[in-house]
Design an enzyme around this catalytic site. Structure first.
Site, PDB file in Angstrom:
ATOM      1  N   GLY A 233       0.806  -1.215   0.000  1.00 56.10           N
ATOM      2  CA  GLY A 233       0.000   0.000   0.000  1.00 56.10           C
ATOM      3  C   GLY A 233       0.838   1.263   0.000  1.00 56.10           C
ATOM      4  O   GLY A 233       0.364   2.349  -0.307  1.00 56.10           O
TER       5      GLY A 233
ATOM      6  N   ASP B 239       0.654 -11.090   7.135  1.00 54.03           N
ATOM      7  CA  ASP B 239       1.174 -10.275   6.028  1.00 54.03           C
ATOM      8  C   ASP B 239       2.516  -9.638   6.388  1.00 54.03           C
ATOM      9  O   ASP B 239       3.146  -9.009   5.539  1.00 54.03           O
ATOM     10  CB  ASP B 239       0.165  -9.187   5.621  1.00 54.03           C
ATOM     11  CG  ASP B 239      -0.289  -8.343   6.794  1.00 54.03           C
ATOM     12  OD1 ASP B 239      -0.926  -8.898   7.708  1.00 54.03           O
ATOM     13  OD2 ASP B 239       0.006  -7.137   6.822  1.00 54.03           O
TER      14      ASP B 239
ATOM     15  N   ASP C  85       9.081  -5.583   8.073  1.00 50.20           N
ATOM     16  CA  ASP C  85       8.023  -4.640   8.450  1.00 50.20           C
ATOM     17  C   ASP C  85       8.166  -4.168   9.897  1.00 50.20           C
ATOM     18  O   ASP C  85       7.333  -4.463  10.766  1.00 50.20           O
ATOM     19  CB  ASP C  85       6.632  -5.239   8.199  1.00 50.20           C
ATOM     20  CG  ASP C  85       6.251  -5.152   6.723  1.00 50.20           C
ATOM     21  OD1 ASP C  85       7.172  -5.023   5.891  1.00 50.20           O
ATOM     22  OD2 ASP C  85       5.061  -5.196   6.401  1.00 50.20           O
TER      23      ASP C  85
ATOM     24  N   ARG D  73       5.486 -12.724   1.404  1.00 49.38           N
ATOM     25  CA  ARG D  73       4.990 -12.956   2.766  1.00 49.38           C
ATOM     26  C   ARG D  73       4.097 -14.204   2.804  1.00 49.38           C
ATOM     27  O   ARG D  73       3.595 -14.624   1.756  1.00 49.38           O
ATOM     28  CB  ARG D  73       4.163 -11.729   3.197  1.00 49.38           C
ATOM     29  CG  ARG D  73       4.980 -10.457   3.167  1.00 49.38           C
ATOM     30  CD  ARG D  73       4.166  -9.243   2.671  1.00 49.38           C
ATOM     31  NE  ARG D  73       5.076  -8.115   2.390  1.00 49.38           N
ATOM     32  CZ  ARG D  73       5.504  -7.283   3.309  1.00 49.38           C
ATOM     33  NH1 ARG D  73       5.063  -7.369   4.539  1.00 49.38           N
ATOM     34  NH2 ARG D  73       6.357  -6.312   3.001  1.00 49.38           N
TER      35      ARG D  73
HETATM   36  P1  AMP Z   1       1.475  -2.713   8.335  1.00 51.21           P
HETATM   37  O1  AMP Z   1       0.640  -2.869   9.562  1.00 51.21           O
HETATM   38  O2  AMP Z   1       2.370  -1.510   8.331  1.00 51.21           O
HETATM   39  O3  AMP Z   1       2.230  -3.959   8.003  1.00 51.21           O
HETATM   40  O4  AMP Z   1       0.460  -2.440   7.126  1.00 51.21           O
HETATM   41  C1  AMP Z   1      -0.662  -3.228   6.834  1.00 51.21           C
HETATM   42  C2  AMP Z   1      -1.182  -2.884   5.451  1.00 51.21           C
HETATM   43  O5  AMP Z   1      -1.556  -1.522   5.374  1.00 51.21           O
HETATM   44  C3  AMP Z   1      -0.181  -3.105   4.327  1.00 51.21           C
HETATM   45  O6  AMP Z   1      -0.871  -3.607   3.218  1.00 51.21           O
HETATM   46  C4  AMP Z   1       0.377  -1.739   4.091  1.00 51.21           C
HETATM   47  O7  AMP Z   1       0.862  -1.581   2.791  1.00 51.21           O
HETATM   48  C5  AMP Z   1      -0.826  -0.845   4.344  1.00 51.21           C
HETATM   49  N1  AMP Z   1      -0.449   0.507   4.814  1.00 51.21           N
HETATM   50  C6  AMP Z   1       0.064   0.859   6.023  1.00 51.21           C
HETATM   51  N2  AMP Z   1       0.259   2.191   6.085  1.00 51.21           N
HETATM   52  C7  AMP Z   1      -0.139   2.710   4.888  1.00 51.21           C
HETATM   53  C8  AMP Z   1      -0.180   4.018   4.335  1.00 51.21           C
HETATM   54  N3  AMP Z   1       0.200   5.090   5.015  1.00 51.21           N
HETATM   55  N4  AMP Z   1      -0.656   4.132   3.077  1.00 51.21           N
HETATM   56  C9  AMP Z   1      -1.064   3.069   2.376  1.00 51.21           C
HETATM   57  N5  AMP Z   1      -1.054   1.823   2.829  1.00 51.21           N
HETATM   58  C10 AMP Z   1      -0.591   1.619   4.080  1.00 51.21           C
HETATM   59 MG    MG Z   2       3.158  -4.850   6.740  1.00 49.52          MG
END
Ligand code: AMP
Ligand code: MG
Length: 474
Positions: free
Chosen positions: A92, A249, A259, A183
């Site tokens: 994302g 993930d 991550d 992942r």
């Molecule tokens: P995380 O908890 O950081 O591993 O993120 C979980 C999901 O949310 C993943 O698919 C990330 O790519 C997405 N994500 C986290 N923060 C953002 C952001 N600021 N913009 C877009 N996608 C995000």
């Molecule tokens: Mg992540």
């Protein structure tokens, strides 16, 4: 345009198109500025570190200039978050801008994190803040230096734009590297959509590149993922690292720590430590990590259940305990310098942990200071001093005929304590000062050395930095 000498391969793009979306990075910010760069990581790509001084290359690191021979892409995956099926997620705010084949024939993914939205951004803005970028940058290098499998970090660029979180914050882009960013959630994605053939395609793709000795043997490969994950988590437990968000993930198919979000190294030893402020139930508490790793491997097993017979998956998953336990015990024995197996060793190790827990003694220092005078070690135990003294005398007797001279190469002096990361962050954010970041970075890359003059960064948090809160918001 140029590839800056990088030997690029469009490897992941060889998969069918529904595994990713090809797209350029957004041009985030107007005047990207290099904050820090890592020559050790550059070496993994056979990249000339002099390029960090080339404005054109800094544009690559900010997403403003694509590499010529690689079509950037965002990967799709799904996952279980906090034990609940979350459906489709994906890169994302990460974009693969290259896959580099180095002279050792290793393939390395190069990703920008925070370089704008992708089709998988959901409600997110595609951005990353300086705070979390510095945290990931420092911690992945700390883990690498501690010998723990991890993604790496190549550079931090300040975008010059403001990103909205609970408050406005400076934005940044992290360039991170991993042999692969695939992942557990990649496999779950296709399995839960009922696309069995794609689970197989992805498994074969991953095995061919990263597990070539297991081509054609899905069961052996799953067993190896179990083993690597168990070993990685045993290393986390031994060094006192809490990941914070062990969603499927965020679990690497290569058994890498990836991550970095609201992670934390233990200061005062508390097995129930929860580093993630938003994890109110403590699902990802320090002591739960092995159980959660096993839970995640079971979710992966389900995703692979059309490739591997159920009995075989169960059998392979059952090896987790032995791999985890064996590695953890070996590491804890090594931390105390117990080379010969002697009856009572487990009791000695357990006794120390119980004492550390009771006294809330500093985890890292409780091992590091064992090499040296008694007084500084005993001082870690405060009012439990008498019990500490009694444990220490048992330990001295037990280790009379052990060679403890190598312990400082096993027990680090420096880990990335939250307060230390915060110190680097505040200097960069508030004073545009990267000198402290650089100092801390160098400590993290050589955590077993003494570094005269920087002892302060080996200490537990000062009173005014005891209660730093970290959460998923990054
Ligand atoms: P995380 O908890 O950081 O591993 O993120 C979980 C999901 O949310 C993943 O698919 C990330 O790519 C997405 N994500 C986290 N923060 C953002 C952001 N600021 N913009 C877009 N996608 C995000
Ligand atoms: Mg992540």
């Amino acid at each position: 345009m140029s590839d800056f000498g990088l030997n690029l391969e469009n490897h992941y793009a060889g998969l069918p198109e529904d595994f990713y979306t090809r797209m350029p990075a957004e041009k985030v910010g107007t005047a990207p500025r290099l904050i820090h760069a890592n020559p050790q990581a550059a070496a993994l790509l056979d990249l000339d570190p002099a390029l960090f001084g080339d404005p054109a290359f800094v544009e690559v690191l900010s997403g403003h200039r694509p590499l010529e021979s690689f079509a950037p892409l965002a990967m799709v995956y799904s996952g279980h978050q906090f034990g609940v099926w979350a459906g489709q997620l994906g890169d994302g705010r990460a974009l693969m801008i290259g896959q580099v084949r180095n002279s050792a024939d290793e393939l390395w993914d190069v990703q920008l994190k925070g370089a704008g939205k992708t089709p998988y951004s959901r409600f997110g803005d595609g951005r990353a803040v300086m705070r979390s970028t510095i945290r990931e940058y420092l911690c992945s290098e700390a883990m690498a230096a501690l010998g723990i499998p991890t993604s790496r970090a190549l550079a931090i660029v300040a975008t010059g734009e403001t990103v909205m979180r609970e408050a406005p914050e400076p934005g940044a882009v992290l360039t991170r590297l991993a042999r692969s960013h695939v992942r557990f959630g990649h496999f779950e994605h296709f399995f839960h959509r009922g696309e069995k053939d794609k689970v197989r395609v992805l498994a074969d793709h991953v095995i061919a590149e990263y597990f070539p000795e297991m081509i054609g043997d899905h069961a052996a490969w799953y067993g190896e993922v179990v083993r690597r994950t168990a070993v990685m988590v045993a290393q986390w437990q031994a060094v006192g690292f809490a990941h914070g968000v062990m969603n499927t993930d965020n679990m690497s198919i290569l058994g890498l720590t990836i991550d970095y979000g609201p992670y934390g190294f233990l200061d005062a030893y508390d097995p129930q430590f929860i580093c993630n402020h938003t994890d109110t139930q403590g699902r990802y508490s320090f002591i739960n990590q092995p159980v959660i790793a096993h839970w995640n491997l079971r979710a992966l097993a389900l995703a692979l259940s059309d490739l591997i017979p159920t009995e075989t998956l169960i059998e392979k998953l059952a090896t987790f305990e032995a791999h985890f336990g064996g590695t953890y015990h070996a590491l804890m024995r090594a931390k105390l310098g117990l080379t010969r197996e002697v009856e009572g060793d487990n009791k000695l190790i357990g006794g120390l942990l119980a004492l550390m827990n009771k006294a809330r003694a500093d985890y890292t220092l409780s091992f590091r200071l064992l090499t040296g005078e008694d007084a500084p070690w005993l001082a870690l135990f405060g009012e439990a001093n008498a019990e500490a003294e009694s444990w220490l005398s048992r330990y001295r007797v037990r280790t009379q005929s052990e060679d403890l001279s190598g312990l400082t190469l096993i027990n680090p002096k420096y880990v990335l304590r939250n307060w230390v990361a915060e110190t680097a962050i505040r200097a960069v954010e508030d004073h545009d000062d990267t000198a402290i970041l650089d100092r801390i970075f160098k400590l993290m890359q050589a955590p077993y050395e003494t570094h005269d003059g920087d002892e302060a960064f080996a200490a537990p948090p000062p009173p005014n930095m005891c209660d730093l809160e970290v959460s998923c918001s990054s």
